[in-house]
Design a protein around this motif. Structure first.
Motif, short mmCIF file in Angstrom:
data_model
loop_
_atom_site.label_atom_id
_atom_site.label_comp_id
_atom_site.label_asym_id
_atom_site.label_seq_id
_atom_site.Cartn_x
_atom_site.Cartn_y
_atom_site.Cartn_z
N THR A 19 6.29 13.81 -3.61
CA THR A 19 5.61 12.83 -2.76
C THR A 19 6.29 11.48 -2.89
OG1 THR A 19 3.44 11.96 -2.13
CG2 THR A 19 3.91 12.06 -4.49
N THR A 20 5.95 10.59 -1.97
CA THR A 20 6.38 9.20 -2.04
C THR A 20 5.15 8.33 -1.89
OG1 THR A 20 8.54 9.72 -1.10
CG2 THR A 20 7.85 7.42 -1.01
N LEU A 21 4.97 7.39 -2.81
CA LEU A 21 3.82 6.48 -2.77
C LEU A 21 4.31 5.10 -2.37
CD1 LEU A 21 2.35 7.55 -6.21
CD2 LEU A 21 1.63 8.35 -3.96
N ASP A 22 3.66 4.51 -1.37
CA ASP A 22 4.03 3.16 -0.91
C ASP A 22 3.21 2.15 -1.69
OD1 ASP A 22 4.80 0.89 0.39
OD2 ASP A 22 3.89 1.42 2.31
N VAL A 23 3.81 1.60 -2.72
CA VAL A 23 3.11 0.67 -3.61
C VAL A 23 2.74 -0.62 -2.88
CG1 VAL A 23 3.29 -0.65 -5.75
CG2 VAL A 23 4.23 1.66 -5.62
N ARG A 24 3.60 -1.09 -1.98
CA ARG A 24 3.32 -2.34 -1.27
C ARG A 24 2.03 -2.26 -0.46
NH1 ARG A 24 8.49 -4.84 1.67
NH2 ARG A 24 8.91 -2.65 1.95
N SER A 25 1.86 -1.18 0.29
CA SER A 25 0.64 -1.08 1.12
C SER A 25 -0.60 -0.93 0.24
CB SER A 25 0.75 0.08 2.10
OG SER A 25 0.74 1.31 1.43
N ARG A 26 -0.47 -0.26 -0.89
CA ARG A 26 -1.62 -0.08 -1.78
C ARG A 26 -1.96 -1.36 -2.55
NH1 ARG A 26 -3.31 5.27 -2.14
NH2 ARG A 26 -1.82 6.70 -1.25
N ALA A 27 -0.95 -2.21 -2.79
CA ALA A 27 -1.18 -3.45 -3.54
C ALA A 27 -1.61 -4.59 -2.64
CB ALA A 27 0.09 -3.84 -4.29
N ALA A 28 -1.38 -4.50 -1.34
CA ALA A 28 -1.69 -5.59 -0.42
C ALA A 28 -3.14 -6.07 -0.53
CB ALA A 28 -1.34 -5.20 1.01
N PRO A 29 -4.14 -5.18 -0.57
CA PRO A 29 -5.52 -5.67 -0.69
C PRO A 29 -5.78 -6.45 -1.98
CG PRO A 29 -5.52 -3.36 -0.04
CD PRO A 29 -4.11 -3.72 -0.39
N LEU A 30 -5.00 -6.18 -3.01
CA LEU A 30 -5.21 -6.85 -4.30
C LEU A 30 -4.62 -8.25 -4.34
CD1 LEU A 30 -4.40 -3.83 -6.61
CD2 LEU A 30 -6.64 -4.63 -5.89
N VAL A 31 -3.59 -8.50 -3.50
CA VAL A 31 -2.93 -9.80 -3.53
C VAL A 31 -3.29 -10.65 -2.32
CG1 VAL A 31 -1.03 -9.05 -4.97
CG2 VAL A 31 -0.83 -8.86 -2.50
N GLY A 32 -4.14 -10.15 -1.47
CA GLY A 32 -4.61 -10.92 -0.31
C GLY A 32 -3.51 -11.26 0.67
N ASP A 33 -3.40 -12.55 1.03
CA ASP A 33 -2.42 -12.96 2.03
C ASP A 33 -1.02 -13.16 1.46
OD1 ASP A 33 -4.35 -12.96 3.99
OD2 ASP A 33 -4.92 -15.05 3.62
N ALA A 34 -0.85 -13.08 0.17
CA ALA A 34 0.48 -13.28 -0.42
C ALA A 34 1.39 -12.14 0.00
CB ALA A 34 0.37 -13.32 -1.94
N SER A 35 2.62 -12.48 0.31
CA SER A 35 3.55 -11.43 0.70
C SER A 35 4.14 -10.82 -0.56
CB SER A 35 4.67 -12.01 1.55
OG SER A 35 5.41 -12.95 0.82
N ILE A 36 4.40 -9.50 -0.49
CA ILE A 36 4.98 -8.77 -1.60
C ILE A 36 6.42 -8.50 -1.21
CG2 ILE A 36 4.89 -6.66 -2.96
CD1 ILE A 36 1.92 -6.50 -2.20
N SER A 37 7.33 -9.01 -2.02
CA SER A 37 8.74 -8.86 -1.71
C SER A 37 9.46 -8.23 -2.89
CB SER A 37 9.35 -10.23 -1.42
OG SER A 37 10.75 -10.14 -1.37
N PRO A 38 10.29 -7.19 -2.63
CA PRO A 38 11.02 -6.58 -3.74
C PRO A 38 11.99 -7.55 -4.39
CG PRO A 38 11.58 -5.51 -1.65
CD PRO A 38 10.53 -6.54 -1.37
#
Length: 132
Positions: A110-129
């Motif tokens: 499987t592949t898990l998309d960590v960014r989409s799962r973490a988005a609710p936890l960080v609100g409006d902040a953008s997650i950038s690798p």
């Protein structure tokens, strides 16, 4: 020890206990620096930024030529874990997805998309690798 052999030493007396363990030479592995090298029961797993290599062990402790798998994204971290009794390789890619591969087959599970799962936890902040 200067010959490159690995031996068990009794430190207090600096005496060799077991000289049966000797060096195993690995074949050249293209793909850059090593992010993970882990020896399991019957194989050695090596993860580099663009490749995953699985080297099966022979009965004498040597290795067969590697089976390699290229990844479409650059690997930034890797680890081996057991899931329901099966060994799995977890690789975090630069896009912050986690790819799970079965071992020793290297079959994608499987592949898990960590960014989409973490988005609710960080609100409006953008997650950038690039921020890792």
């Amino acid at each position: 020890l200067a010959s490159g052999d690995l031996r068990q030493l009794l430190i207090s007396e600096m005496r060799v206990l077991d000289a049966r363990i000797s060096e195993t030479r690995l074949p050249p592995l293209p793909g850059g620096k090593v992010l993970l090298m882990q020896l399991l029961d019957k194989f050695l797993i090596v993860v580099q930024p663009t490749l995953v290599h699985l080297l099966e062990l022979d009965v004498d402790g040597g290795v067969f030529p590697p089976r390699s798998m290229a990844l479409e994204q650059r690997v930034i971290a890797a680890n081996v874990a057991e899931v329901e009794g099966e060994s799995c390789l977890f690789v975090m890619l630069e896009n912050l997805s986690v790819r799970v591969l079965g071992l020793p087959s290297l079959q994608p599970i499987t592949t898990l998309d960590v960014r989409s799962r973490a988005a609710p936890l960080v609100g409006d902040a953008s997650i950038s690798p690039s921020g890792c």
